[in-house]
Design a protein around this motif. Structure first.
Motif, PDB file in Angstrom:
ATOM      1  N   TYR A   1       0.660  -1.251  -0.005  1.00  0.00           N
ATOM      2  CA  TYR A   1       0.070   0.123  -0.078  1.00  0.00           C
ATOM      3  C   TYR A   1       0.573   1.055   0.041  1.00  0.00           C
ATOM      4  CZ  TYR A   1      -3.800   2.999   1.396  1.00  0.00           C
ATOM      5  OH  TYR A   1      -4.655   3.935   1.792  1.00  0.00           O
ATOM      6  N   SER A   2       2.215   1.042   0.517  1.00  0.00           N
ATOM      7  CA  SER A   2       3.011   2.247   0.741  1.00  0.00           C
ATOM      8  C   SER A   2       4.343   2.331  -0.188  1.00  0.00           C
ATOM      9  CB  SER A   2       3.516   2.455   2.193  1.00  0.00           C
ATOM     10  OG  SER A   2       2.295   2.642   2.953  1.00  0.00           O
ATOM     11  N   THR A   3       4.806   0.958  -0.350  1.00  0.00           N
ATOM     12  CA  THR A   3       6.039   0.882  -1.132  1.00  0.00           C
ATOM     13  C   THR A   3       5.765   0.333  -2.347  1.00  0.00           C
ATOM     14  OG1 THR A   3       6.383  -1.429   0.145  1.00  0.00           O
ATOM     15  CG2 THR A   3       7.097   0.619   1.055  1.00  0.00           C
ATOM     16  N   GLY A   4       4.599  -0.534  -2.710  1.00  0.00           N
ATOM     17  CA  GLY A   4       4.495  -1.031  -4.022  1.00  0.00           C
ATOM     18  C   GLY A   4       5.065  -2.328  -4.405  1.00  0.00           C
ATOM     19  N   ILE A   5       5.324  -2.864  -5.573  1.00  0.00           N
ATOM     20  CA  ILE A   5       5.322  -4.236  -5.721  1.00  0.00           C
ATOM     21  C   ILE A   5       6.727  -4.745  -5.213  1.00  0.00           C
ATOM     22  CG2 ILE A   5       6.968  -3.701  -7.674  1.00  0.00           C
ATOM     23  CD1 ILE A   5       4.066  -6.249  -7.726  1.00  0.00           C
ATOM     24  N   SER A   6       7.503  -4.002  -4.547  1.00  0.00           N
ATOM     25  CA  SER A   6       8.648  -4.873  -4.086  1.00  0.00           C
ATOM     26  C   SER A   6       8.142  -5.321  -2.857  1.00  0.00           C
ATOM     27  CB  SER A   6       9.700  -3.379  -3.775  1.00  0.00           C
ATOM     28  OG  SER A   6       9.196  -2.496  -2.708  1.00  0.00           O
ATOM     29  N   ALA A   7       7.124  -5.116  -2.242  1.00  0.00           N
ATOM     30  CA  ALA A   7       6.799  -6.002  -0.868  1.00  0.00           C
ATOM     31  C   ALA A   7       6.786  -7.334  -1.417  1.00  0.00           C
ATOM     32  CB  ALA A   7       5.239  -5.472  -0.618  1.00  0.00           C
ATOM     33  N   SER A   8       6.538  -7.515  -2.634  1.00  0.00           N
ATOM     34  CA  SER A   8       6.197  -9.113  -3.072  1.00  0.00           C
ATOM     35  C   SER A   8       7.692 -10.013  -2.636  1.00  0.00           C
ATOM     36  CB  SER A   8       5.732  -9.170  -4.491  1.00  0.00           C
ATOM     37  OG  SER A   8       6.830  -8.728  -5.261  1.00  0.00           O
ATOM     38  N   LEU A  51      -8.820  -4.454  -9.275  1.00  0.00           N
ATOM     39  CA  LEU A  51      -8.221  -3.888 -10.500  1.00  0.00           C
ATOM     40  C   LEU A  51      -9.581  -3.351 -11.207  1.00  0.00           C
ATOM     41  CD1 LEU A  51      -5.803  -6.683 -11.513  1.00  0.00           C
ATOM     42  CD2 LEU A  51      -5.228  -4.241 -10.691  1.00  0.00           C
ATOM     43  N   ALA A  52     -10.745  -3.874 -11.194  1.00  0.00           N
ATOM     44  CA  ALA A  52     -11.898  -3.309 -11.940  1.00  0.00           C
ATOM     45  C   ALA A  52     -12.380  -2.100 -11.508  1.00  0.00           C
ATOM     46  CB  ALA A  52     -12.898  -4.204 -11.587  1.00  0.00           C
ATOM     47  N   ALA A  53     -12.146  -1.652 -10.100  1.00  0.00           N
ATOM     48  CA  ALA A  53     -12.377  -0.363  -9.531  1.00  0.00           C
ATOM     49  C   ALA A  53     -11.538   0.597 -10.093  1.00  0.00           C
ATOM     50  CB  ALA A  53     -12.971  -0.637  -8.029  1.00  0.00           C
ATOM     51  N   ALA A  54     -10.180   0.081  -9.791  1.00  0.00           N
ATOM     52  CA  ALA A  54      -9.066   1.174 -10.275  1.00  0.00           C
ATOM     53  C   ALA A  54      -8.898   1.158 -11.698  1.00  0.00           C
ATOM     54  CB  ALA A  54      -7.827   0.298  -9.709  1.00  0.00           C
ATOM     55  N   GLY A  55      -9.525   0.676 -12.670  1.00  0.00           N
ATOM     56  CA  GLY A  55      -9.482   0.973 -14.015  1.00  0.00           C
ATOM     57  C   GLY A  55      -8.384  -0.013 -14.729  1.00  0.00           C
ATOM     58  N   SER A  94       0.678  -7.981  -3.354  1.00  0.00           N
ATOM     59  CA  SER A  94       1.087  -6.599  -3.528  1.00  0.00           C
ATOM     60  C   SER A  94       0.369  -5.856  -4.374  1.00  0.00           C
ATOM     61  CB  SER A  94       2.750  -6.903  -3.896  1.00  0.00           C
ATOM     62  OG  SER A  94       3.343  -7.488  -3.171  1.00  0.00           O
ATOM     63  N   LEU A  95      -0.119  -6.542  -5.487  1.00  0.00           N
ATOM     64  CA  LEU A  95      -1.096  -5.844  -6.393  1.00  0.00           C
ATOM     65  C   LEU A  95      -2.379  -5.489  -5.656  1.00  0.00           C
ATOM     66  CD1 LEU A  95      -0.465  -7.985  -9.732  1.00  0.00           C
ATOM     67  CD2 LEU A  95       0.232  -5.728  -9.283  1.00  0.00           C
ATOM     68  N   ILE A  96      -2.847  -6.041  -4.921  1.00  0.00           N
ATOM     69  CA  ILE A  96      -3.928  -5.778  -4.026  1.00  0.00           C
ATOM     70  C   ILE A  96      -3.542  -4.651  -3.233  1.00  0.00           C
ATOM     71  CG2 ILE A  96      -5.363  -6.451  -2.163  1.00  0.00           C
ATOM     72  CD1 ILE A  96      -5.328  -9.400  -2.974  1.00  0.00           C
ATOM     73  N   GLY A  97      -2.550  -4.330  -2.472  1.00  0.00           N
ATOM     74  CA  GLY A  97      -2.200  -3.502  -1.570  1.00  0.00           C
ATOM     75  C   GLY A  97      -2.020  -2.265  -2.515  1.00  0.00           C
ATOM     76  N   MET A  98      -1.507  -2.384  -3.845  1.00  0.00           N
ATOM     77  CA  MET A  98      -1.194  -1.057  -4.649  1.00  0.00           C
ATOM     78  C   MET A  98      -2.500  -0.583  -5.191  1.00  0.00           C
ATOM     79  SD  MET A  98       2.036  -2.838  -6.778  1.00  0.00           S
ATOM     80  CE  MET A  98       2.002  -1.431  -8.137  1.00  0.00           C
ATOM     81  N   THR A  99      -3.341  -1.505  -5.521  1.00  0.00           N
ATOM     82  CA  THR A  99      -4.997  -1.301  -6.106  1.00  0.00           C
ATOM     83  C   THR A  99      -5.383  -0.384  -5.113  1.00  0.00           C
ATOM     84  OG1 THR A  99      -4.751  -2.972  -7.545  1.00  0.00           O
ATOM     85  CG2 THR A  99      -7.050  -2.132  -7.021  1.00  0.00           C
ATOM     86  N   ALA A 100      -5.469  -0.814  -3.579  1.00  0.00           N
ATOM     87  CA  ALA A 100      -6.323  -0.420  -2.473  1.00  0.00           C
ATOM     88  C   ALA A 100      -5.589   0.935  -2.170  1.00  0.00           C
ATOM     89  CB  ALA A 100      -6.017  -1.278  -1.297  1.00  0.00           C
ATOM     90  N   SER A 101      -4.450   1.614  -2.560  1.00  0.00           N
ATOM     91  CA  SER A 101      -3.939   2.855  -2.352  1.00  0.00           C
ATOM     92  C   SER A 101      -4.405   3.706  -3.324  1.00  0.00           C
ATOM     93  CB  SER A 101      -2.474   2.883  -2.440  1.00  0.00           C
ATOM     94  OG  SER A 101      -2.115   2.658  -3.854  1.00  0.00           O
ATOM     95  N   ILE A 102      -5.283   3.214  -4.412  1.00  0.00           N
ATOM     96  CA  ILE A 102      -5.974   4.046  -5.337  1.00  0.00           C
ATOM     97  C   ILE A 102      -7.550   4.129  -5.009  1.00  0.00           C
ATOM     98  CG2 ILE A 102      -6.671   4.253  -7.683  1.00  0.00           C
ATOM     99  CD1 ILE A 102      -4.137   3.080  -8.672  1.00  0.00           C
ATOM    100  N   PHE A 127      -8.718   3.285  -2.119  1.00  0.00           N
ATOM    101  CA  PHE A 127      -9.253   3.537  -1.029  1.00  0.00           C
ATOM    102  C   PHE A 127      -7.785   4.419  -0.046  1.00  0.00           C
ATOM    103  CE2 PHE A 127     -11.211  -0.714  -1.364  1.00  0.00           C
ATOM    104  CZ  PHE A 127     -12.657  -0.192  -1.215  1.00  0.00           C
ATOM    105  N   PRO A 128      -7.676   5.573  -0.691  1.00  0.00           N
ATOM    106  CA  PRO A 128      -6.362   6.251  -0.279  1.00  0.00           C
ATOM    107  C   PRO A 128      -6.373   6.797   1.030  1.00  0.00           C
ATOM    108  CG  PRO A 128      -8.048   7.679  -1.551  1.00  0.00           C
ATOM    109  CD  PRO A 128      -8.681   6.399  -1.604  1.00  0.00           C
ATOM    110  N   ASN A 129      -7.255   6.814   1.873  1.00  0.00           N
ATOM    111  CA  ASN A 129      -7.406   7.639   3.179  1.00  0.00           C
ATOM    112  C   ASN A 129      -7.498   6.347   4.363  1.00  0.00           C
ATOM    113  OD1 ASN A 129      -6.829  10.099   2.159  1.00  0.00           O
ATOM    114  ND2 ASN A 129      -8.982   9.771   1.490  1.00  0.00           N
ATOM    115  N   ILE A 130      -7.344   4.977   3.973  1.00  0.00           N
ATOM    116  CA  ILE A 130      -7.520   4.131   5.106  1.00  0.00           C
ATOM    117  C   ILE A 130      -6.196   3.954   5.714  1.00  0.00           C
ATOM    118  CG2 ILE A 130      -9.401   3.046   3.886  1.00  0.00           C
ATOM    119  CD1 ILE A 130      -7.794   0.744   2.833  1.00  0.00           C
ATOM    120  N   ALA A 131      -6.237   2.999   6.764  1.00  0.00           N
ATOM    121  CA  ALA A 131      -5.004   2.497   7.236  1.00  0.00           C
ATOM    122  C   ALA A 131      -4.612   1.406   6.633  1.00  0.00           C
ATOM    123  CB  ALA A 131      -5.344   2.207   8.640  1.00  0.00           C
ATOM    124  N   PRO A 132      -3.209   1.422   6.168  1.00  0.00           N
ATOM    125  CA  PRO A 132      -2.794   0.396   5.446  1.00  0.00           C
ATOM    126  C   PRO A 132      -3.000  -1.115   5.659  1.00  0.00           C
ATOM    127  CG  PRO A 132      -1.156   2.080   5.789  1.00  0.00           C
ATOM    128  CD  PRO A 132      -2.077   2.361   6.602  1.00  0.00           C
TER     129      PRO A 132
END
Length: 475
Positions: A70-77, A199-203, A276-284, A286-291
């Motif tokens: 959610y904060s660092t991206g794909i490298s979390a994988s 992914l559907a929600a994020a485009g 990791s992709l789920i976390g990245m998608t959530a940052s788009i 749901f941008p204001n939630i706790a990670p």
């Protein structure tokens, strides 16, 4: 509670009851302590591979990875990609050696080289590490239920702990084996559903590339030092975790032990990338939630039936890991403490009764601590750091058995656990991860012991020579 939440709760309850039923059903297969702990070598390499993987794809590898991504991206994988590497190394370097030892506890294996003192210390360290794992798992399960079902954090932790204790205490390794096959399927299904709706929600993937900063796609975003630390910790945990040794002991021969390790490695990679992709998608989306809510919040995009399956998958991630950790700790307590002290005649009925009791106690103890668990992924890797210390001992035992003595191994483990725990609690000062402390400390202590032992040997030889010379001159 809304109708949607009622449906989700019903699906989760059905899943929990199904899990408990399997535990009750498998009780008939666990009529001896050996079958309770190893399943009587009744499982094929694929089942064992899933078992080996199960401890490592709990909430730390789903919620925790999504939280970090959610904060660092794909490298979390990388926390799971490096785990796959560790499984492959284990397949080629360690699986055969552990299987040939004929021991189903890590402490029993280490004691063959370093003695009974090392056995006791190893058991205590492993039980400590697995308890930390369960704390992080209960915390992750509580986060899931409290976010989606509005269940209090404390109640969620109690539910997860009690259900796991019920089915593991009844069926032992048989229960863990069969339920973890179900857990693995549900975990994968939940991951795929969460990513698809996110992914559907994020485009779609193009939406990710358009809405995220480029550094979120940097494979070294978490830092090279962190990736190296994860690699060391994962290799250390795979090489030394009690449950891995127990699973290897459940295979029928060396070849199947190697295959099981390879299966585990291949199965774990997709989990890291999808989470990791789920976390990245959530940052788009749901941008204001706790990670920590990145993964659970994906269920709000679904209808209640699919959301129920995803929540069941997250609960499965908790159950699978807790079950593996709990039965591993019970095996150590049985073989290293109860039988040698209270059951010297090895009465199997007593052993089986204690194994079930130990499973219950070990499963329940971490629940209160789960409320205070810090960031999930760091807690998981702290537990792996503790096991890295044991991995250092294991590698030396198999490949450099004369490097140090039993005294050096015991002191090395004690100092490593103390320094690693303190380093973790004070926040990894100087930017040095506690994993490095766990890996280096036993080496330093055992190296010092090696030279002390060598010098003592030289002094003894000189003293013996002087004594012989004196006797000769007197003659």
């Amino acid at each position: 509670m809304t109708n949607g939440n009622m449906i989700i709760l019903a699906i989760v309850v059905v899943y929990i009851l199904l899990t408990a039923f399997f535990g009750f059903y498998t009780k008939k297969f666990s009529k001896s302590s050996d079958k309770y702990m190893t399943g009587g070598k009744a499982f094929g390499p694929f089942v064992i591979g899933v078992l080996m993987m199960s401890e490592f794809i709990g909430t730390g590898s789903t919620i925790g990875t999504a939280q970090t991504a959610y904060s660092t991206g794909i490298s979390a994988s990388w926390n799971l990609i490096t785990l796959a590497l560790a499984f492959v190394l284990f397949a080629y370097i360690m699986a055969k050696k552990f299987h040939q030892l004929g021991e189903y506890t890590i402490s029993g294996a280490i004691s063959k080289t370093y003695g009974n003192g090392a056995r006791v210390i190893t058991s205590l360290i492993m039980i400590y590490a697995l308890a930390v794992v369960n704390v992080s798992m209960y915390a992750g399960g509580a986060a899931t239920l409290s976010t989606v079902l509005k269940v209090p954090h404390e109640m969620a932790a109690i539910i997860v702990g009690v259900v796991t204790v019920v089915y593991v205490s009844l069926g032992g390794m048989f229960a863990v084996a069969y339920t973890n096959l179900i857990h693995a399927f549900i975990k994968y299904l939940g991951l795929i559903l969460a990513l698809a709706f996110g992914l559907a929600a994020a485009g779609g993937l193009s939406g990710l590339s358009m809405n995220l900063e480029s550094d979120m796609f940097d494979w070294t975003g978490v830092g090279v030092s962190t990736i190296i630390a994860w690699t060391i910790a994962n290799i250390g945990s795979i090489f030394s975790t009690q449950y891995i040794i127990q699973a290897i002991a459940s295979t029928q021969d060396d070849g199947k032990a190697k295959k099981a390790s390879m299966y585990a490695g291949f199965l774990v990679i997709p989990v890291g990338i999808i989470a990791s992709l789920i976390g990245m998608t959530a940052s788009i989306v749901f941008p204001n939630i706790a990670p920590t809510e990145a993964f659970p919040m994906m269920t709000t995009l679904m209808n209640p039936f699919l959301a129920g399956l995803v929540i069941a998958g997250l609960i499965a991630a908790v159950f699978g890991t807790v079950a593996a950790s709990t039965i591993g700790s019970a095996a150590l307590l049985l073989k290293d403490f109860y039988n040698p002290i209270f059951n010297k005649d090895n009465n199997d009925k007593k052993s089986l009764r204690f194994a079930r009791t130990a499973t219950i106690v070990i499963g329940l103890i971490p629940i209160p601590f789960a409320i205070f668990a810090p960031e999930i992924l760091s807690t998981v890797f702290f537990a792996r750091a503790l096991r890295t210390t044991l991995a250092v001992i294991v590698v030396l035992m198999f490949y450099f058995p004369r490097f140090s003595s039993g005294r050096g191994a015991v002191l090395g483990m004690i100092f490593a656990v103390i320094t690693t725990t303190v380093w973790y609690l004070i926040g990894n000062p100087l930017g040095i991860d506690n994993i490095y402390i766990a890996a280096v400390t036993p080496l330093i202590v055992m190296l010092i012991d090696h030279f002390i032992g060598k010098n003592n040997s030289v002094l003894q030889n000189e003293s013996s020579s002087v004594s012989k010379s004196g006797r000769t001159s007197s003659l």
